[in-house]
Design a protein around this motif. Structure first.
Motif, mmCIF file in Angstrom:
data_model
loop_
_atom_site.group_PDB
_atom_site.id
_atom_site.type_symbol
_atom_site.label_atom_id
_atom_site.label_comp_id
_atom_site.label_asym_id
_atom_site.label_seq_id
_atom_site.Cartn_x
_atom_site.Cartn_y
_atom_site.Cartn_z
ATOM 1 N N ALA A 233 0.821 -1.209 0.000
ATOM 2 C CA ALA A 233 0.000 0.000 0.000
ATOM 3 C C ALA A 233 0.855 1.259 0.000
ATOM 4 O O ALA A 233 0.512 2.261 -0.642
ATOM 5 C CB ALA A 233 -0.935 -0.001 1.211
ATOM 6 N N GLY A 237 0.014 2.466 -3.543
ATOM 7 C CA GLY A 237 -1.293 3.050 -3.290
ATOM 8 C C GLY A 237 -1.636 4.234 -4.182
ATOM 9 O O GLY A 237 -0.744 4.883 -4.737
ATOM 10 N N LEU A 259 -4.633 -5.495 5.067
ATOM 11 C CA LEU A 259 -4.583 -4.046 4.880
ATOM 12 C C LEU A 259 -5.111 -3.315 6.107
ATOM 13 O O LEU A 259 -4.540 -2.298 6.530
ATOM 14 C CB LEU A 259 -5.380 -3.658 3.632
ATOM 15 C CG LEU A 259 -4.700 -4.001 2.299
ATOM 16 C CD1 LEU A 259 -5.714 -4.002 1.161
ATOM 17 C CD2 LEU A 259 -3.559 -3.027 2.002
#
Length: 433
Positions: A233, A237, A259
């Motif tokens: 992430a 991301g 996550l």
């Protein structure tokens, strides 16, 4: 009734991903090894594309610097996840491999039953390979296969051909011994990385999973998955649980949990933030509005619109019905984009299989179906190098065909000039001496 066309994702999401991936001065890595560490794993299916993927993410690095990182054992190539070769740092290789190895159990069982491979065959193959490496140092795949033929482990008829197109025991033994952590690939010679002994790399127990190595069924497995999610992430991301599932082959449900665990860990009191290594808190976001839409960051970071500015959004929780829309990203990404918007919109020349494209399930912020067909025209897994401008695919550059524009021609003289400039710049960096 024809299937509904997928909704376009905001161009803004592409800008944010460009910043997260290290393509702007604010997030570029100091060297190739750090670039890989931040991404955790970089697809390495096409050996000739690896240096290209790293020099565009590393400040002042050139092709020889990437080769040196493999030569000295700081980077390795293997199959730590999925059925595709990836590049990792030596420090991350074993724990990542162990945390995800259960995802290939079905392939292992079915292949070995079909090929007549049992534990004794694997042990003999490993002993033969390690003996060869101990005697000669890093070896080519051809030399390894020849040794297996001499040992009677595979038929001579299966020794010919490439790793990608060959069949039978040859390919299975190579991939399986990499997956088991016996072998890895290091120094590059021509268009292949030589096979090395992987047992000297830092053990899985040195990773986030602790003494159990992070394997499924151990107490550290959840922590290992959270670290995978955190690193993914942070470097890719905004991403969804479906994106992480595509990247790792883990079930979407497990990816969502990982996550959420990563958000909890990175926003906890006492979390040690280190901007130099991209160790930062994560945040959640939602996406709306099609190509010209926005990424709404939940909580203090607010909404990232077309100008890259954040406005306040008081809600940080997401209803269960909205979880499919949730994206995860580093919490400071909106501010990084706001200060790097011009750099994020510049023209990028990226290699085949670049993480900006293949690192996601949802790639609509980068290109549409026409662009996907240009990247991979035969739908056969062979991808072309990319040209990206202002967050969108504009062309591909196959070696044998020259530049191919999306739509058939360059949209402007400015873009033609920028493409020529960036291609020349990257080629010079790859050829540095």
């Amino acid at each position: 009734m024809p299937a509904a066309r997928p909704a376009a994702a905001p161009r803004e999401m592409s800008y944010l991903r460009i910043v997260a991936q290290g393509f702007v001065p604010a997030t570029t890595a100091p060297d190739a090894v750090e670039a890989v560490r931040r991404l955790l794993a970089v697809q390495g299916q096409q050996v000739s594309a690896v240096a290209h993927a790293l020099v565009v993410r590393a400040e002042d690095a050139g092709g020889p610097d990437v080769d040196a990182a493999f030569e000295t054992g700081r980077l390795v190539r293997s199959w730590p996840m999925r059925g595709t070769a990836h590049i990792t740092t030596a420090a991350d290789h074993h724990w990542l491999r162990v945390a995800l190895m259960h995802r290939t159990d079905a392939w292992t069982r079915s292949s070995e039953q079909r090929l007549g491979i049992d534990d004794s065959v694997l042990a003999r193959a490993a002993d033969t390979a390690l003996g060869l490496v101990a005697e000669r140092g890093p070896v080519t795949r051809a030399a390894l296969v020849s040794a297996w033929v001499d040992a009677g482990l595979i038929p001579a008829t299966e020794a010919a051909g490439s790793l990608a197109t060959g069949a039978g025991r040859r390919r299975h033994l190579i991939v399986r011994l990499h997956r088991e952590g016996v072998l890895a690939q290091g120094p590059r010679r021509g268009n292949e990385h030589l096979v090395v002994d992987a047992r000297s790399l830092p053990g899985a127990q040195t990773g986030p999973g602790g003494t159990g190595g992070g394997a499924r069924g151990t107490g550290g497995h959840r922590a290992a998955l959270a670290e995978i999610a955190r690193r993914y992430a942070t470097s890719h991301g905004p991403v969804s649980a479906a994106d992480l599932a595509r990247w790792t082959t883990l079930p979407v449900r497990e990816c969502l949990q990982a996550l959420e665990d990563a958000v909890e860990v990175t926003t906890a009191a006492g979390y040690q933030v280190d901007l130099a290594t991209a160790r930062v808190p994560l945040a959640r976001a939602t996406v709306r509005g099609g190509l010209r839409g926005a990424v709404d960051v939940l909580g203090a970071q607010g909404v990232v619109g077309r100008q890259g500015r954040a406005s306040q959004d008081s809600s940080s929780s997401v209803a269960p019905s909205d979880r499919a829309r949730v994206r995860y990203l580093r919490a400071d990404l909106p501010e990084l984009l706001a200060s790097s918007r011009r750099a994020a919109g510049r023209t990028l020349f990226l290699p085949s299989f670049d993480e900006l494209h293949v690192g996601y399930k949802d790639r609509l912020c980068l290109t549409d179906a026409a662009g996907e067909a240009l990247i991979c025209p035969a739908s056969n897994g062979m991808f072309r190098p990319l040209l990206v401008d202002r967050g969108r695919l504009v062309a591909v550059r196959p070696v044998s065909e020259g530049l191919l524009w999306l739509g058939g021609q360059a949209p402007s003289a400015r873009l033609e000039h920028d493409v020529e400039r960036v291609v020349g710049h990257v080629q010079r960096r790859l050829a540095q001496v």
